[in-house]
Design a protein around this motif. Structure first.
Motif, PDB file in Angstrom:
ATOM      1  N   GLN A  54      40.604  38.027  36.983  1.00  0.00           N
ATOM      2  CA  GLN A  54      39.591  37.382  36.152  1.00  0.00           C
ATOM      3  C   GLN A  54      38.318  37.050  36.921  1.00  0.00           C
ATOM      4  OE1 GLN A  54      41.235  34.095  33.957  1.00  0.00           O
ATOM      5  NE2 GLN A  54      42.808  35.374  33.010  1.00  0.00           N
ATOM      6  N   THR A  55      38.453  36.689  38.176  1.00  0.00           N
ATOM      7  CA  THR A  55      37.274  36.376  38.983  1.00  0.00           C
ATOM      8  C   THR A  55      36.398  37.616  39.118  1.00  0.00           C
ATOM      9  OG1 THR A  55      38.460  34.653  40.195  1.00  0.00           O
ATOM     10  CG2 THR A  55      36.462  35.538  41.218  1.00  0.00           C
ATOM     11  N   ARG A  56      37.025  38.751  39.437  1.00  0.00           N
ATOM     12  CA  ARG A  56      36.276  40.015  39.579  1.00  0.00           C
ATOM     13  C   ARG A  56      35.694  40.447  38.239  1.00  0.00           C
ATOM     14  NH1 ARG A  56      32.726  42.979  41.559  1.00  0.00           N
ATOM     15  NH2 ARG A  56      33.120  45.207  41.604  1.00  0.00           N
ATOM     16  N   ALA A  57      36.472  40.325  37.164  1.00  0.00           N
ATOM     17  CA  ALA A  57      35.977  40.694  35.834  1.00  0.00           C
ATOM     18  C   ALA A  57      34.773  39.845  35.451  1.00  0.00           C
ATOM     19  CB  ALA A  57      37.088  40.559  34.800  1.00  0.00           C
ATOM     20  N   ALA A  58      34.836  38.543  35.735  1.00  0.00           N
ATOM     21  CA  ALA A  58      33.712  37.655  35.429  1.00  0.00           C
ATOM     22  C   ALA A  58      32.469  38.087  36.203  1.00  0.00           C
ATOM     23  CB  ALA A  58      34.075  36.210  35.756  1.00  0.00           C
ATOM     24  N   GLU A  59      32.650  38.456  37.464  1.00  0.00           N
ATOM     25  CA  GLU A  59      31.520  38.937  38.267  1.00  0.00           C
ATOM     26  C   GLU A  59      30.918  40.202  37.655  1.00  0.00           C
ATOM     27  OE1 GLU A  59      33.175  39.542  42.138  1.00  0.00           O
ATOM     28  OE2 GLU A  59      33.256  37.392  42.601  1.00  0.00           O
ATOM     29  N   LEU A  60      31.776  41.141  37.268  1.00  0.00           N
ATOM     30  CA  LEU A  60      31.295  42.392  36.677  1.00  0.00           C
ATOM     31  C   LEU A  60      30.556  42.152  35.363  1.00  0.00           C
ATOM     32  CD1 LEU A  60      34.412  44.647  37.348  1.00  0.00           C
ATOM     33  CD2 LEU A  60      32.148  44.886  38.398  1.00  0.00           C
ATOM     34  N   LEU A  61      31.035  41.187  34.587  1.00  0.00           N
ATOM     35  CA  LEU A  61      30.412  40.864  33.299  1.00  0.00           C
ATOM     36  C   LEU A  61      29.174  39.983  33.451  1.00  0.00           C
ATOM     37  CD1 LEU A  61      33.685  40.190  31.310  1.00  0.00           C
ATOM     38  CD2 LEU A  61      32.019  41.995  30.797  1.00  0.00           C
ATOM     39  N   GLY A  62      29.022  39.363  34.616  1.00  0.00           N
ATOM     40  CA  GLY A  62      27.909  38.440  34.805  1.00  0.00           C
ATOM     41  C   GLY A  62      28.150  37.111  34.124  1.00  0.00           C
ATOM     42  N   LEU A  63      29.434  36.743  34.034  1.00  0.00           N
ATOM     43  CA  LEU A  63      29.823  35.483  33.407  1.00  0.00           C
ATOM     44  C   LEU A  63      30.449  34.548  34.426  1.00  0.00           C
ATOM     45  CD1 LEU A  63      31.714  36.812  30.240  1.00  0.00           C
ATOM     46  CD2 LEU A  63      29.399  35.895  30.323  1.00  0.00           C
ATOM     47  N   ASN A  64      30.413  33.268  34.110  1.00  0.00           N
ATOM     48  CA  ASN A  64      31.157  32.282  34.868  1.00  0.00           C
ATOM     49  C   ASN A  64      32.637  32.511  34.570  1.00  0.00           C
ATOM     50  OD1 ASN A  64      32.630  29.555  34.713  1.00  0.00           O
ATOM     51  ND2 ASN A  64      30.803  29.055  35.928  1.00  0.00           N
ATOM     52  N   ARG A  65      33.505  32.326  35.558  1.00  0.00           N
ATOM     53  CA  ARG A  65      34.935  32.560  35.366  1.00  0.00           C
ATOM     54  C   ARG A  65      35.514  31.699  34.246  1.00  0.00           C
ATOM     55  NH1 ARG A  65      38.599  31.086  40.225  1.00  0.00           N
ATOM     56  NH2 ARG A  65      38.156  29.074  39.313  1.00  0.00           N
ATOM     57  N   ASN A  66      35.074  30.449  34.147  1.00  0.00           N
ATOM     58  CA  ASN A  66      35.568  29.572  33.080  1.00  0.00           C
ATOM     59  C   ASN A  66      35.118  30.055  31.705  1.00  0.00           C
ATOM     60  OD1 ASN A  66      36.971  27.851  34.799  1.00  0.00           O
ATOM     61  ND2 ASN A  66      35.161  26.572  35.157  1.00  0.00           N
ATOM     62  N   LEU A  68      34.590  33.202  30.945  1.00  0.00           N
ATOM     63  CA  LEU A  68      35.450  34.350  30.673  1.00  0.00           C
ATOM     64  C   LEU A  68      36.821  33.889  30.186  1.00  0.00           C
ATOM     65  CD1 LEU A  68      36.127  37.332  30.625  1.00  0.00           C
ATOM     66  CD2 LEU A  68      36.704  37.158  33.068  1.00  0.00           C
ATOM     67  N   ARG A  69      37.373  32.898  30.819  1.00  0.00           N
ATOM     68  CA  ARG A  69      38.697  32.387  30.403  1.00  0.00           C
ATOM     69  C   ARG A  69      38.667  31.877  28.963  1.00  0.00           C
ATOM     70  NH1 ARG A  69      40.596  29.452  35.979  1.00  0.00           N
ATOM     71  NH2 ARG A  69      41.251  31.368  37.003  1.00  0.00           N
ATOM     72  N   LYS A  70      37.593  31.181  28.588  1.00  0.00           N
ATOM     73  CA  LYS A  70      37.462  30.696  27.215  1.00  0.00           C
ATOM     74  C   LYS A  70      37.411  31.861  26.233  1.00  0.00           C
ATOM     75  CE  LYS A  70      34.172  27.383  28.018  1.00  0.00           C
ATOM     76  NZ  LYS A  70      33.106  26.461  27.607  1.00  0.00           N
ATOM     77  N   LYS A  71      36.699  32.910  26.606  1.00  0.00           N
ATOM     78  CA  LYS A  71      36.576  34.070  25.731  1.00  0.00           C
ATOM     79  C   LYS A  71      37.908  34.822  25.628  1.00  0.00           C
ATOM     80  CE  LYS A  71      31.614  34.708  26.356  1.00  0.00           C
ATOM     81  NZ  LYS A  71      31.205  34.597  24.960  1.00  0.00           N
ATOM     82  N   ILE A  72      38.648  34.881  26.733  1.00  0.00           N
ATOM     83  CA  ILE A  72      39.969  35.513  26.727  1.00  0.00           C
ATOM     84  C   ILE A  72      40.886  34.767  25.750  1.00  0.00           C
ATOM     85  CG2 ILE A  72      42.056  35.854  28.116  1.00  0.00           C
ATOM     86  CD1 ILE A  72      40.149  36.516  30.484  1.00  0.00           C
ATOM     87  N   LEU A  73      40.872  33.465  25.818  1.00  0.00           N
ATOM     88  CA  LEU A  73      41.685  32.653  24.908  1.00  0.00           C
ATOM     89  C   LEU A  73      41.220  32.794  23.460  1.00  0.00           C
ATOM     90  CD1 LEU A  73      42.136  29.346  26.963  1.00  0.00           C
ATOM     91  CD2 LEU A  73      43.912  31.011  26.365  1.00  0.00           C
ATOM     92  N   ALA A  74      39.918  32.760  23.254  1.00  0.00           N
ATOM     93  CA  ALA A  74      39.371  32.837  21.899  1.00  0.00           C
ATOM     94  C   ALA A  74      39.718  34.152  21.222  1.00  0.00           C
ATOM     95  CB  ALA A  74      37.858  32.648  21.938  1.00  0.00           C
ATOM     96  N   HIS A  75      39.759  35.229  22.010  1.00  0.00           N
ATOM     97  CA  HIS A  75      40.052  36.559  21.462  1.00  0.00           C
ATOM     98  C   HIS A  75      41.535  36.902  21.502  1.00  0.00           C
ATOM     99  CE1 HIS A  75      35.965  37.872  20.742  1.00  0.00           C
ATOM    100  NE2 HIS A  75      35.610  37.472  21.951  1.00  0.00           N
TER     101      HIS A  75
END
Length: 79
Positions: A54-66, A68-75
Motif C-alpha cells: 500500500q505504501t508503494r501504491a500510494a506513492e505511485l498514485l500520488g496519494l497519502n497512504r491513509n 489510499l487506505r480509506k479508498k480501499i475500504l470505501a471500494h
C-alpha cells in the motif's frame, strides 16, 4: 491535440454516453459517475503492480497512504 490513450478512451466513452442520452440530461452528477467508475479499477491495478504494498501504491498514485487506505475500504477492495 496530443492525447494519451486514457484520455482518448474517456473522451470516446463520454461521447457515447451523451449520444445514448439522446438530448436528455444525465440522471446523476457526471463527474462523480466517472470518478466512481474509474477509481476502483485504477487502485486495484496499481495495488497489483505494487505487489499489494500500500505504501508503494500510494506513492505511485500520488496519494497519502491513509487516503489510499480509506479508498480501499470505501471500494471494498481486497488486498
Amino acid at each position: 491535440m496530443n492525447e494519451n490513450d486514457v484520455a482518448r478512451y474517456v473522451r470516446k466513452a463520454m461521447d457515447e454516453y451523451f449520444t445514448d442520452l439522446d438530448g436528455e440530461d444525465p440522471s446523476c452528477a457526471v463527474y462523480d459517475m466517472v470518478i466512481g467508475c474509474v477509481e476502483k479499477p485504477l487502485i486495484e491495478t496499481v495495488l497489483h503492480h505494487a505487489g499489494g504494498n500500500q505504501t508503494r501504491a500510494a506513492e505511485l498514485l500520488g496519494l497519502n497512504r491513509n487516503t489510499l487506505r480509506k479508498k480501499i475500504l470505501a471500494h471494498g477492495i481486497k488486498n
